[in-house]
Design an enzyme around this catalytic site. Structure first.
Site, short mmCIF file in Angstrom:
data_model
loop_
_atom_site.label_atom_id
_atom_site.label_comp_id
_atom_site.label_asym_id
_atom_site.label_seq_id
_atom_site.Cartn_x
_atom_site.Cartn_y
_atom_site.Cartn_z
N TYR A 1 0.81 -1.22 0.00
CA TYR A 1 0.00 0.00 0.00
C TYR A 1 0.84 1.27 0.00
O TYR A 1 0.29 2.37 -0.05
CB TYR A 1 -0.93 0.01 1.21
CG TYR A 1 -1.94 -1.12 1.20
CD1 TYR A 1 -2.98 -1.14 0.29
CD2 TYR A 1 -1.83 -2.18 2.11
CE1 TYR A 1 -3.89 -2.18 0.26
CE2 TYR A 1 -2.74 -3.23 2.10
CZ TYR A 1 -3.77 -3.22 1.18
OH TYR A 1 -4.66 -4.25 1.16
N TYR B 1 -5.74 -1.67 9.51
CA TYR B 1 -6.27 -1.31 8.21
C TYR B 1 -7.21 -0.11 8.37
O TYR B 1 -7.68 0.20 9.47
CB TYR B 1 -6.99 -2.50 7.56
CG TYR B 1 -6.01 -3.51 7.02
CD1 TYR B 1 -5.39 -3.31 5.80
CD2 TYR B 1 -5.69 -4.65 7.75
CE1 TYR B 1 -4.46 -4.22 5.30
CE2 TYR B 1 -4.77 -5.57 7.26
CZ TYR B 1 -4.16 -5.33 6.03
OH TYR B 1 -3.25 -6.23 5.56
N ASN C 1 -10.27 0.73 7.82
CA ASN C 1 -11.59 0.68 8.45
C ASN C 1 -11.53 0.33 9.94
O ASN C 1 -12.57 0.23 10.59
CB ASN C 1 -12.49 -0.33 7.72
CG ASN C 1 -11.93 -1.73 7.71
OD1 ASN C 1 -10.81 -1.97 8.16
ND2 ASN C 1 -12.71 -2.67 7.18
N ASP D 1 -7.04 11.15 2.88
CA ASP D 1 -7.36 11.37 1.48
C ASP D 1 -8.82 11.76 1.33
O ASP D 1 -9.66 11.41 2.17
CB ASP D 1 -7.06 10.10 0.67
CG ASP D 1 -7.87 8.91 1.17
OD1 ASP D 1 -7.74 8.58 2.38
OD2 ASP D 1 -8.63 8.32 0.38
N ASN E 1 -14.12 5.38 5.43
CA ASN E 1 -14.14 4.33 6.45
C ASN E 1 -13.23 4.63 7.63
O ASN E 1 -13.54 4.26 8.77
CB ASN E 1 -13.74 2.98 5.82
CG ASN E 1 -14.78 2.45 4.88
OD1 ASN E 1 -15.97 2.72 5.04
ND2 ASN E 1 -14.36 1.71 3.87
#
Length: 407
Positions: free
Chosen positions: A216, A267, A269, A295, A316
């Site tokens: 990522y 992560y 969420n 973002d 999220n």
């Protein structure tokens, strides 16, 4: 050294036992047939528990590189007979493998070395780069000792002219030390941060959102985490693993303020779990003392918008933070990544900008770091006046002095 290694993370005893079982499995496999080849080959099995137990810290690509290095080394040492006069396997099927692999011994040696370099590069990247890797090793004497033992074993096995069992034992020590230290390096200094966590309460928490793992890095969704790396670098600091807070974080002093820069290791969420733990660790009990960098699909690429409070806008990470800290009053530094082209949907934010956009995104990271620093130094109102509106309408040139010129 074992004592230092045991306290590497919040569940280090379990990690250590997993690694030791991996070592035992390798040596038991070697003892089964009692040949030097088997010892040199099976000692690579320690890479499997090392990769599995540190997967969430290094990421899948790092773990894959470690396993590839182990597989290449296993194949080479299974075939090696010439360089160190090791004979061959006595295990079932070994004669067939010996006949197939030994003619390609030189090629296997090159592949083995290439994969070892690849694993080293992956470990360096997963630890945050060469500077961070060296910093971690200097702070963790146990891991540094393990690395030094491994390098000494490698040099002795390749240049001391030893053969047979002597070579197999010494070179196996290199395999074990290399794979164990690679696992410990990617999460090496978690307990250093725990000592800092017990210090005086912080004034502000600045969090950059993203997903963990090498796959990522550089994606649109991780631009908030990139800003935190930039802020830490400007402060002359580096982020350290904070296992109890599920994050990488650092405390810095900025004037009279104590600031915590952090990026969750969860992560996206589940970001709220990390943010809530960070708030508890640093006595941040008001939403207004939290700055979240993230973002934003609703803004054109590279544009900023600062605000306090508001909704989740389908993000999220923000939704998780609101659920866990029970507040919407935190400050948001929103960085535009643009709406996805038709048909791309969620894959858009998990992708990297094309080369033409890469410079604009790097400029946006610099600009967002400028905005956060203005919030810290002069307050939100002044930062909003400098970075909102004008930035969304005009082209921005970022100056290293921290000022933004609107053209």
């Amino acid at each position: 050294s074992i004592q230092h290694l045991t306290f590497v993370s919040d569940c280090s005893p379990a990690y250590l036992w997993i690694h030791l079982f991996g070592c035992c499995g390798g040596f038991m496999g070697a003892a089964w047939s009692l040949t030097p080849n088997d010892l040199a080959a099976f000692s690579n099995l320690v890479a499997l528990p090392a990769a599995a137990s540190h997967l969430r810290f290094g990421g899948p690509l790092w773990a894959l590189c470690l396993v590839l290095a182990a597989a290449a080394s296993f194949a080479y040492h299974g075939a090696e007979t010439v360089r160190h006069d090791l004979g061959s396997h006595d295990m079932p099927g070994a004669q067939w493998a010996h006949e197939v692999l030994t003619p390609h011994e030189d090629l296997l040696l090159r592949v083995d070395r290439a994969c070892a370099v690849l694993a080293g590069a992956a470990t360096t990247a997963a630890s945050g780069g060469p500077r961070h890797l060296v910093s971690r090793l200097l702070r963790r004497r146990g891991v540094l000792s393990l690395v030094m033992v491994g390098l000494a074993a490698l040099l002795a096995s390749d240049f001391a002219g030893i053969t047979g069992w002597c070579y197999a034992v010494v070179h196996s020590a290199w395999h074990v030390a290399a794979f164990l230290s690679a696992g410990f390096i990617v999460q090496a200094d978690g307990d250093d941060y725990d000592e800092v966590s017990a210090a005086a309460p912080a004034d502000l928490l600045v969090v950059g959102l993203g997903n963990p793992g090498m796959q990522y890095v550089g994606t649109r969704h991780n631009i908030g985490a990139d800003v935190i790396e930039k802020l830490a670098h400007r402060a002359g600091a580096s982020l350290s693993p904070a296992p109890r807070e599920h994050a990488r974080a650092v405390r810095v002093q900025r004037g009279t303020l104590t600031i915590v820069f952090a990026k969750p290791d969860t992560y996206m969420n589940r970001s709220g779990r990390s943010v809530a733990a960070l708030c508890q660790a640093h006595s941040i009990n008001e939403g207004a003392r939290i700055v979240v960098v993230h973002d934003e699909l609703d803004l054109p690429p590279g544009r900023l918008k600062l605000k306090q409070g508001g909704g989740e806008a389908g993000h999220n990470g923000l939704r998780s933070i609101v659920q866990h800290v029970q507040s919407t009053d935190f400050v948001r530094v929103r960085i535009g990544v643009g709406k996805p082209p038709k048909g791309q949907g969620p894959d858009w934010v998990l992708s990297r900008p094309d080369p033409e956009q890469a410079n604009d995104f790097e400029a946006a990271v610099e600009l967002a770091a400028d905005a956060v620093e203005m919030i810290l130094d002069h307050g939100l109102e002044k930062a909003m006046g400098a970075f909102n509106g004008k930035v969304t309408e005009q082209k921005v040139r970022v100056c290293h002095g921290g000022d933004a010129l609107f053209l």
